[in-house]
Design an enzyme around this catalytic site. Structure first.
Site, PDB file in Angstrom:
ATOM      1  N   LYS A   6      51.603  36.297  60.273  1.00 16.55           N
ATOM      2  CA  LYS A   6      50.432  37.170  60.124  1.00 16.55           C
ATOM      3  C   LYS A   6      49.119  36.397  60.323  1.00 16.55           C
ATOM      4  CE  LYS A   6      51.175  38.565  55.882  1.00 16.55           C
ATOM      5  NZ  LYS A   6      52.400  37.816  55.557  1.00 16.55           N
ATOM      6  N   ARG A  58      58.673  33.556  46.721  1.00 12.47           N
ATOM      7  CA  ARG A  58      57.724  34.392  47.481  1.00 12.47           C
ATOM      8  C   ARG A  58      58.467  35.454  48.277  1.00 12.47           C
ATOM      9  NH1 ARG A  58      54.882  30.117  50.700  1.00 12.47           N
ATOM     10  NH2 ARG A  58      53.673  31.774  51.640  1.00 12.47           N
ATOM     11  N   ARG A  90      55.738  24.497  58.252  1.00 15.59           N
ATOM     12  CA  ARG A  90      54.357  24.569  57.770  1.00 15.59           C
ATOM     13  C   ARG A  90      54.148  23.628  56.573  1.00 15.59           C
ATOM     14  NH1 ARG A  90      51.937  30.335  56.320  1.00 15.59           N
ATOM     15  NH2 ARG A  90      52.819  29.970  54.266  1.00 15.59           N
ATOM     16  N   ARG A 106      50.964  22.860  52.223  1.00 14.73           N
ATOM     17  CA  ARG A 106      50.592  23.904  51.262  1.00 14.73           C
ATOM     18  C   ARG A 106      51.486  23.807  50.042  1.00 14.73           C
ATOM     19  NH1 ARG A 106      49.601  29.983  53.408  1.00 14.73           N
ATOM     20  NH2 ARG A 106      50.682  30.464  51.466  1.00 14.73           N
ATOM     21  N   ARG A 157      49.507  44.016  48.781  1.00 15.66           N
ATOM     22  CA  ARG A 157      50.790  43.369  48.496  1.00 15.66           C
ATOM     23  C   ARG A 157      51.689  44.215  47.606  1.00 15.66           C
ATOM     24  NH1 ARG A 157      49.780  38.194  50.714  1.00 15.66           N
ATOM     25  NH2 ARG A 157      51.122  36.627  49.853  1.00 15.66           N
TER      26      ARG A 157
HETATM   27  P1  AMP Z   1      49.329  34.188  51.543  1.00 14.74           P
HETATM   28  O1  AMP Z   1      48.472  33.134  52.138  1.00 14.74           O
HETATM   29  O2  AMP Z   1      48.951  35.572  51.988  1.00 14.74           O
HETATM   30  O3  AMP Z   1      50.802  33.898  51.711  1.00 14.74           O
HETATM   31  O4  AMP Z   1      49.048  34.163  49.967  1.00 14.74           O
HETATM   32  C1  AMP Z   1      49.317  33.010  49.181  1.00 14.74           C
HETATM   33  C2  AMP Z   1      49.419  33.385  47.716  1.00 14.74           C
HETATM   34  O5  AMP Z   1      48.179  33.981  47.282  1.00 14.74           O
HETATM   35  C3  AMP Z   1      50.486  34.438  47.399  1.00 14.74           C
HETATM   36  O6  AMP Z   1      51.758  33.866  47.209  1.00 14.74           O
HETATM   37  C4  AMP Z   1      49.931  35.034  46.102  1.00 14.74           C
HETATM   38  O7  AMP Z   1      50.133  34.164  45.004  1.00 14.74           O
HETATM   39  C5  AMP Z   1      48.435  35.053  46.389  1.00 14.74           C
HETATM   40  N1  AMP Z   1      48.016  36.311  47.055  1.00 14.74           N
HETATM   41  C6  AMP Z   1      47.537  36.472  48.315  1.00 14.74           C
HETATM   42  N2  AMP Z   1      47.232  37.760  48.563  1.00 14.74           N
HETATM   43  C7  AMP Z   1      47.533  38.436  47.426  1.00 14.74           C
HETATM   44  C8  AMP Z   1      47.464  39.802  47.050  1.00 14.74           C
HETATM   45  N3  AMP Z   1      47.032  40.750  47.919  1.00 14.74           N
HETATM   46  N4  AMP Z   1      47.855  40.142  45.799  1.00 14.74           N
HETATM   47  C9  AMP Z   1      48.286  39.215  44.913  1.00 14.74           C
HETATM   48  N5  AMP Z   1      48.398  37.915  45.211  1.00 14.74           N
HETATM   49  C10 AMP Z   1      48.024  37.510  46.457  1.00 14.74           C
END
Ligand code: AMP
Length: 186
Positions: free
Chosen positions: A13, A144, A127, A133, A88
């Protein structure tokens, strides 16, 4: 163009949103990026979000909705937006609809990138090695993915019910996948 990008962690994404942003000249809004920036800056919100992020759990709706409301209130979304990593869960999807209706900027299309689970685990391991990360370790990745299946996957049904969902094959090269997304937006 007002777009939501859906798909599991590691489905590409972020990479695809960055390409679409250039092509469509609209802002790319990633709640993950906004949260990581808050953690790095040590803001009160970042401090509250960090433990959930490190564990691969969702940050509370209250925090994330506050963050997204502030971001979508900025003038640059007038020409459209690409949302990545938000909503989410169903609570966030409904809150987003209310917010966007109020702003007069409803979602036009929700694009879901579909990817084999095996491929996801491989991509995230790569990654982890490249970007370091903290939530890309094997154990956190597994969590996740489980959070995705339980809480986020139903969001695709939410957009399907509203005839906004388009599924796009997320396997292949970055360029191939990008072309499929561009075709889906025609
Ligand atoms: P991402 O980079 O989108 O994979 O997000 C990394 C982490 O940020 C996720 O595993 C969640 O802990 C948190 N996170 C990101 N977006 C959301 C969201 N919309 N709602 C809740 N937690 C989020």
């Amino acid at each position: 163009m007002r777009i939501i990008l859906l798909g599991p962690p590691g489905s590409g994404k972020g990479t695809q949103a960055a390409l679409l942003k250039e092509r469509l000249s609209v802002p790319h809004i990633s709640t993950g990026d906004l949260l990581r920036a808050a953690v790095k800056a040590g803001t009160p919100l970042g401090l509250k979000a960090k433990a959930a992020m490190d564990a691969g759990e969702l940050v509370s709706d209250e925090l994330v909705l506050g963050l997204i409301e502030e971001r979508l209130g900025q003038a640059d979304i007038g020409g459209g937006y690409i949302l990545d990593g938000f909503p989410r869960n169903l609570v966030q999807a409904e809150a987003l609809d209310t917010l966007l209706d109020r702003l007069g900027q409803p979602v036009e299309k929700a694009l879901e990138l579909t990817v084999d689970e095996e491929q996801i685990v491989r991509r995230l391991a790569k990654r982890a090695a490249e970007e370091g990360r903290s939530d890309d370790t094997e154990e956190v990745v597994r969590n996740r993915l489980s959070v995705y299946h339980q809480q986020t996957a139903p969001v695709t049904g939410y957009y399907a019910d509203r005839n906004l969902l388009i599924r796009v094959d997320g396997m292949g090269s970055i360029e191939e996948i990008n072309q499929r997304l561009v075709d889906a937006l025609r």
